[in-house]
Write a protein that holds these residues in place. Structure first.
Motif, PDB file in Angstrom:
ATOM      1  N   GLN A  19       0.802  -1.225   0.000  1.00  0.00           N
ATOM      2  CA  GLN A  19       0.000   0.000   0.000  1.00  0.00           C
ATOM      3  C   GLN A  19       0.836   1.277   0.000  1.00  0.00           C
ATOM      4  O   GLN A  19       0.482   2.259  -0.654  1.00  0.00           O
ATOM      5  N   VAL A  20       1.952   1.285   0.748  1.00  0.00           N
ATOM      6  CA  VAL A  20       2.650   2.542   1.024  1.00  0.00           C
ATOM      7  C   VAL A  20       3.166   3.238  -0.237  1.00  0.00           C
ATOM      8  O   VAL A  20       3.276   4.458  -0.281  1.00  0.00           O
ATOM      9  N   GLY A  21       3.480   2.459  -1.265  1.00  0.00           N
ATOM     10  CA  GLY A  21       3.983   3.063  -2.497  1.00  0.00           C
ATOM     11  C   GLY A  21       2.982   3.988  -3.143  1.00  0.00           C
ATOM     12  O   GLY A  21       3.346   4.951  -3.827  1.00  0.00           O
ATOM     13  N   HIS A  22       1.686   3.705  -2.936  1.00  0.00           N
ATOM     14  CA  HIS A  22       0.631   4.507  -3.556  1.00  0.00           C
ATOM     15  C   HIS A  22       0.474   5.881  -2.914  1.00  0.00           C
ATOM     16  O   HIS A  22      -0.252   6.729  -3.447  1.00  0.00           O
ATOM     17  N   LEU A  23       1.150   6.107  -1.786  1.00  0.00           N
ATOM     18  CA  LEU A  23       1.043   7.406  -1.124  1.00  0.00           C
ATOM     19  C   LEU A  23       1.751   8.514  -1.891  1.00  0.00           C
ATOM     20  O   LEU A  23       1.453   9.695  -1.695  1.00  0.00           O
ATOM     21  N   GLY A  24       2.712   8.151  -2.749  1.00  0.00           N
ATOM     22  CA  GLY A  24       3.424   9.151  -3.538  1.00  0.00           C
ATOM     23  C   GLY A  24       4.128  10.160  -2.660  1.00  0.00           C
ATOM     24  O   GLY A  24       4.817   9.800  -1.691  1.00  0.00           O
ATOM     25  N   GLU A  25       3.952  11.442  -2.958  1.00  0.00           N
ATOM     26  CA  GLU A  25       4.622  12.495  -2.196  1.00  0.00           C
ATOM     27  C   GLU A  25       4.125  12.587  -0.759  1.00  0.00           C
ATOM     28  O   GLU A  25       4.807  13.151   0.097  1.00  0.00           O
ATOM     29  N   ALA A  26       2.941  12.050  -0.484  1.00  0.00           N
ATOM     30  CA  ALA A  26       2.392  12.094   0.871  1.00  0.00           C
ATOM     31  C   ALA A  26       3.051  11.063   1.795  1.00  0.00           C
ATOM     32  O   ALA A  26       2.826  11.090   3.009  1.00  0.00           O
ATOM     33  N   TYR A  27       3.867  10.181   1.220  1.00  0.00           N
ATOM     34  CA  TYR A  27       4.479   9.119   2.015  1.00  0.00           C
ATOM     35  C   TYR A  27       5.348   9.673   3.145  1.00  0.00           C
ATOM     36  O   TYR A  27       5.294   9.194   4.277  1.00  0.00           O
ATOM     37  N   GLN A  28       6.172  10.701   2.846  1.00  0.00           N
ATOM     38  CA  GLN A  28       7.089  11.225   3.855  1.00  0.00           C
ATOM     39  C   GLN A  28       6.347  11.747   5.085  1.00  0.00           C
ATOM     40  O   GLN A  28       6.765  11.518   6.221  1.00  0.00           O
ATOM     41  N   GLU A  29       5.254  12.430   4.862  1.00  0.00           N
ATOM     42  CA  GLU A  29       4.476  12.940   5.997  1.00  0.00           C
ATOM     43  C   GLU A  29       3.834  11.786   6.763  1.00  0.00           C
ATOM     44  O   GLU A  29       3.856  11.748   7.997  1.00  0.00           O
ATOM     45  N   TRP A  30       3.288  10.821   6.035  1.00  0.00           N
ATOM     46  CA  TRP A  30       2.598   9.689   6.664  1.00  0.00           C
ATOM     47  C   TRP A  30       3.546   8.854   7.508  1.00  0.00           C
ATOM     48  O   TRP A  30       3.245   8.510   8.654  1.00  0.00           O
ATOM     49  N   VAL A  31       4.718   8.531   6.963  1.00  0.00           N
ATOM     50  CA  VAL A  31       5.614   7.608   7.633  1.00  0.00           C
ATOM     51  C   VAL A  31       6.249   8.218   8.882  1.00  0.00           C
ATOM     52  O   VAL A  31       6.683   7.494   9.778  1.00  0.00           O
ATOM     53  N   HIS A  32       6.281   9.543   8.963  1.00  0.00           N
ATOM     54  CA  HIS A  32       6.862  10.198  10.132  1.00  0.00           C
ATOM     55  C   HIS A  32       5.805  10.684  11.126  1.00  0.00           C
ATOM     56  O   HIS A  32       6.071  11.553  11.953  1.00  0.00           O
ATOM     57  N   GLN A  33       4.639  10.072  11.037  1.00  0.00           N
ATOM     58  CA  GLN A  33       3.609  10.266  12.059  1.00  0.00           C
ATOM     59  C   GLN A  33       3.474   8.941  12.810  1.00  0.00           C
ATOM     60  O   GLN A  33       2.698   8.065  12.416  1.00  0.00           O
TER      61      GLN A  33
END
Length: 237
Positions: free
Chosen positions: A17-31
């Motif tokens: 799933q995480v690959g589909h986050l695109g540019e939003a991944y960095q914000e998501w993974v550091h929460q």
């Protein structure tokens, strides 16, 4: 039409799933999600099993290899003091590698599908679920693969008799790093040095993730200017 923002379903395997986050991944993974219960990574039981490692497996597997490497240099003619010096130098080399890997590889910025996916497997999962006790140390199968290029590099840069002890020290540094990392997350230190190291590392997770890349010490953060200020308010994705 406005494209719908992709949302990760935490009740389903995360790696796909995480690959589909695109540019939003960095914000998501550091929460971070502070829970001792780890997420599921894969549908496959086999691949899921390979991602989970109890901490004591690291010294159990790698310390015999360390001893064997050191014994090779001794059998090739090096004295115990000479070998001890080589081993200590190998540990020192590991501390530099520890810093470089954490700062420049584990915290690389990604936004592509495969970039996000690989980063999540390498380190992103640890920042998203920092208390997942079964994904805190590096799986031995993956570590064994990475040992090959490091061993070849050490052989290239040193002599045949020095290389085993140097690699043994390097590997010992890794073992110290991984068990220290686990302890900083799950141990309850009472003495000052480990207590301060635990605060230092948790500060990297929960307050300022763009600094504080040392695990076993803050030495290279001091050298390279990535030591966080005592009461910095900075946050980084």
């Amino acid at each position: 039409m406005v494209a719908r923002k992709f949302t990760v379903d935490l009740n389903k395997p995360l790696v796909s799933q995480v690959g589909h986050l695109g540019e939003a991944y960095q914000e998501w993974v550091h929460q971070p999600i502070v829970s001792k219960e780890g997420p599921r990574f894969f549908e496959s039981e086999f691949w899921e099993f390979l991602t989970r490692t109890v901490w004591w497996v690291i010294p159990l597997i790698w310390l015999p290899v360390v001893c064997w490497c050191i014994s090779l240099s001794i059998r090739m003619g090096h004295t115990f003091p000479q070998t001890a010096f080589i081993v200590i130098f190998g540990i020192f080399v590991w501390t530099i590698m520890e810093y470089i890997l954490h700062r420049f590889l584990f915290h690389i910025k990604t936004k592509s599908y495969w970039g996000n996916t690989i980063h999540y497997l390498l380190h992103g999962c640890h920042h998203k679920h920092p208390m997942d006790g079964l994904r805190l140390v590096f799986p031995p199968a993956a570590a064994a693969v990475l040992c090959v290029p490091f061993w070849n590099l050490i052989k290239l840069l040193s002599t045949p008799s020095i290389a085993p002890a140097l690699f043994g020290g390097f590997l010992l540094g890794y073992v110290m790093y991984d068990v220290t990392h686990y302890y900083l997350h799950h141990g309850q230190p009472t003495s000052e040095v480990p207590r301060n190291l635990k605060k230092y590392h948790l500060n990297h997770h929960f307050r300022i993730q763009s600094k504080g890349f040392g695990i076993t010490s803050s030495l290279w953060d001091k050298v390279f200017g990535t030591l966080p200020a005592p009461k910095a308010a900075e946050k980084s994705g």
